[in-house]
Design a protein around this motif. Structure first.
Motif, PDB file in Angstrom:
ATOM      1  N   TRP A 145       0.812  -1.215   0.000  1.00 43.69           N
ATOM      2  CA  TRP A 145       0.000   0.000   0.000  1.00 43.69           C
ATOM      3  C   TRP A 145       0.846   1.267   0.000  1.00 43.69           C
ATOM      4  O   TRP A 145       0.523   2.246  -0.692  1.00 43.69           O
ATOM      5  CB  TRP A 145      -0.952  -0.012   1.200  1.00 43.69           C
ATOM      6  N   HIS A 146       1.969   1.244   0.732  1.00 39.79           N
ATOM      7  CA  HIS A 146       2.784   2.447   0.815  1.00 39.79           C
ATOM      8  C   HIS A 146       3.529   2.738  -0.488  1.00 39.79           C
ATOM      9  O   HIS A 146       3.961   3.877  -0.712  1.00 39.79           O
ATOM     10  CB  HIS A 146       3.784   2.338   1.972  1.00 39.79           C
ATOM     11  N   GLU A 147       3.680   1.732  -1.367  1.00 40.22           N
ATOM     12  CA  GLU A 147       4.391   1.961  -2.621  1.00 40.22           C
ATOM     13  C   GLU A 147       3.609   2.879  -3.548  1.00 40.22           C
ATOM     14  O   GLU A 147       4.188   3.669  -4.308  1.00 40.22           O
ATOM     15  CB  GLU A 147       4.700   0.628  -3.299  1.00 40.22           C
ATOM     16  N   TYR A 148       2.280   2.787  -3.518  1.00 41.57           N
ATOM     17  CA  TYR A 148       1.475   3.734  -4.281  1.00 41.57           C
ATOM     18  C   TYR A 148       1.695   5.159  -3.778  1.00 41.57           C
ATOM     19  O   TYR A 148       1.777   6.112  -4.559  1.00 41.57           O
ATOM     20  CB  TYR A 148      -0.010   3.373  -4.184  1.00 41.57           C
ATOM     21  N   PHE A 149       1.804   5.296  -2.458  1.00 37.90           N
ATOM     22  CA  PHE A 149       2.043   6.621  -1.888  1.00 37.90           C
ATOM     23  C   PHE A 149       3.397   7.157  -2.358  1.00 37.90           C
ATOM     24  O   PHE A 149       3.515   8.332  -2.729  1.00 37.90           O
ATOM     25  CB  PHE A 149       1.997   6.544  -0.358  1.00 37.90           C
ATOM     26  N   LEU A 150       4.414   6.319  -2.351  1.00 40.05           N
ATOM     27  CA  LEU A 150       5.746   6.746  -2.782  1.00 40.05           C
ATOM     28  C   LEU A 150       5.746   7.189  -4.243  1.00 40.05           C
ATOM     29  O   LEU A 150       6.471   8.123  -4.607  1.00 40.05           O
ATOM     30  CB  LEU A 150       6.757   5.620  -2.562  1.00 40.05           C
ATOM     31  N   CYS A 151       4.938   6.539  -5.064  1.00 39.33           N
ATOM     32  CA  CYS A 151       4.828   6.967  -6.474  1.00 39.33           C
ATOM     33  C   CYS A 151       4.395   8.422  -6.562  1.00 39.33           C
ATOM     34  O   CYS A 151       4.956   9.216  -7.334  1.00 39.33           O
ATOM     35  CB  CYS A 151       3.805   6.094  -7.214  1.00 39.33           C
ATOM     36  N   GLY A 152       3.359   8.766  -5.792  1.00 40.00           N
ATOM     37  CA  GLY A 152       2.856  10.128  -5.833  1.00 40.00           C
ATOM     38  C   GLY A 152       3.855  11.140  -5.314  1.00 40.00           C
ATOM     39  O   GLY A 152       4.023  12.226  -5.884  1.00 40.00           O
TER      40      GLY A 152
END
Length: 499
Positions: free
Chosen positions: A145-152
């Motif tokens: 889940w946190h990888e999507y946040f890192l993308c942004g």
């Protein structure tokens, strides 16, 4: 993916404010320029939303011993029609929905990104904030889940000028978009992360620029999306669906028939499009179909990236392009070697020119079927929009036409694009048998949700019938029926809320 706290409505603040657009072309040399008030709005929360923000803020304070400085909300979306055509350059017709991602955000004196989730089943995450610039996804399978946040965050950092970033950032996240549902939970999360990073750095972009930035940023997760999800996340409008067009990105209001009601129903089969190669395979097949058509029509195929590109080159309308696809592409699957021979190029060149780097050279590719779906679906979007905007048409006939277009869309996605799922097909069939005027899968497919069209006076009866027919004999103990089957209407796009 995230817990339900409640729904919301919002009204815009009366205070004037200015939005700045960062220079994103060589001509602006990185300077900021006025975005003419077309930035993401600062809104005053409706009481229902305020209750959710207060709950999130209290959790933020208890876990960080700090107060949040602001909140970000980004909605999910339902696509009414136009599936798998955005990355081919064609228009889509989505609307923002009530379900959303919420962030409580504050700057930190420590040089870290500290990310927590209101739902305790998702582990806390911490990373060197400045090092997010160099972050790349590793490993296969569904992203964390946190990888999507890192993308942004990474996407935002690419346009934020030096000296604007805070030392560190604290974030508490909550949301109620079901994961793997085809309602854009992942894109909403990427978009929320980028918006939070921009706002805490005191840098704002226009809504269109934010949509383009986040569409690019989500590709760091490994999927070659087309930009629809991010566009409606930022350009969504309460009370209106949107016709989203690309190159350049623009959005036009679509007024839905007054008596139309759209119902979202979960198939009980979830799918994360970044967890398999299915989605990227379709993107590659569409690009190769466009290139083969271009080559056979004596065009420069190397400059063709999308099916809309080849349509422009040969100057045909969408109906004619379906005939071209039938004529120039054979029904049997193509081998990689065969495509290389047609294009008179090497396999190594093809891997980069046609987005096939991750696929085996022994892979087969269905080009005719994919191209036919795209051209026919793009035409359905045009008819859908024209039907909605027709001033003199009979309302009943309009609704029947829209329903028919949606059902034809699903048949094409099932047969030509092969991105449906047995649960989805059963749910579509059950929806129609329960009285829907039409129904189709929404989102990438291979599971997720269905969107059905009915009328206001029959919505309750329809939903009760569908609950008994589809859900009664299927297990869904961990999810309430209200979170699986619900009416939706066009909602507000992304917004920032002050404490």
């Amino acid at each position: 993916m995230f817990p339900t706290l409640s729904s919301f409505k919002a009204t815009e603040m009366t205070a004037n404010w200015i939005s700045l657009r960062l220079g994103m072309s060589k001509g602006t040399n990185g300077k900021a320029e006025i975005a003419n008030g077309n930035g993401v709005p600062i809104l005053k929360a409706h009481p229902d939303l305020q209750a959710r923000l207060t709950t999130l803020a209290d959790d933020f304070k208890s876990r960080f011993q700090e107060e949040p400085e602001f909140f970000v909300r980004v909605p999910g979306r339902v696509n009414l029609i136009g599936e798998h055509v955005d990355y081919c350059g064609y228009s889509v017709c989505p609307m923002a929905i009530e379900q959303d991602i919420l962030l409580a955000v504050a700057s930190s004196k420590e040089a870290n990104l500290r990310l927590i989730n209101f739902d305790p089943k998702y582990p806390d995450f911490q990373w060197d904030f400045r090092a997010v610039r160099q972050w790349t996804k590793t490993g296969n399978g569904a992203p964390l889940w946190h990888e999507y946040f890192l993308c942004g965050v990474k996407g935002a950092m690419e346009v934020i000028p030096e000296g604007h970033l805070p030392t560190g950032v604290l974030v508490n996240l909550s949301g109620n978009i079901p994961p793997g549902s085809g309602l854009s939970s992942s894109s909403a999360l990427v978009s929320a992360a980028a918006l939070a990073t921009m706002h805490i750095s005191k840098c704002q972009l226009s809504k269109e620029s934010m949509a383009n930035l986040t569409a690019k940023a989500e590709r760091y997760i490994g999927t070659e999306g087309g930009g629809m999800d991010q566009a409606i996340a930022f350009l969504g409008k309460q009370g209106s669906a949107k016709l989203i067009e690309f190159n350049p990105l623009r959005a036009t209001d679509v007024t839905l028939p007054e008596s139309a009601v759209f119902v979202i129903a979960h198939s009980l089969a979830s799918h994360n499009k970044a967890s398999t190669d299915d989605y990227n395979l379709r993107v590659a097949e569409c690009r190769m179909a466009a290139q083969v058509i271009a080559k056979k029509r004596s065009c420069q195929w190397e400059y063709v990236k999308k099916l809309s590109d080849v349509q422009k080159q040969i100057g045909k309308n969408l109906e004619e392009m379906s005939a071209v696809a039938m004529e120039e592409l054979h029904e049997e699957p193509y081998t990689f070697e065969e495509i290389c021979n047609i294009l008179e190029t090497t396999q190594e060149h093809m891997k980069t020119a046609s987005l096939t780097t991750t696929f085996s050279t022994s892979q087969n590719f269905k080009l005719q079927q994919r191209a036919l779906h795209v051209f026919q679906e793009a035409a359905r979007v045009q008819v859908f929009r024209d039907t909605c905007e027709e001033k003199k048409g009979n309302e009943t006939e309009k609704l029947r036409c829209l329903g028919s277009l949606m059902s034809k869309s699903h048949a094409s996605l099932r047969q030509l694009y092969e991105c449906s799922h047995p649960n989805v097909d059963a749910l579509v069939d059950d929806a129609v048998s329960c009285g829907a005027l039409g129904a189709r899968l929404t989102g990438a497919g291979w599971g997720g949700c269905v969107v059905a069209i009915t009328t206001e006076d029959k919505a309750r009866e329809f939903m009760e019938a569908l609950e008994n027919k589809f859900y009664k004999h299927r297990k869904h103990e961990n999810t309430e029926i209200k979170d699986l089957l619900f009416v939706t209407q066009p909602n507000q796009g992304a917004a920032i809320y002050t404490v």
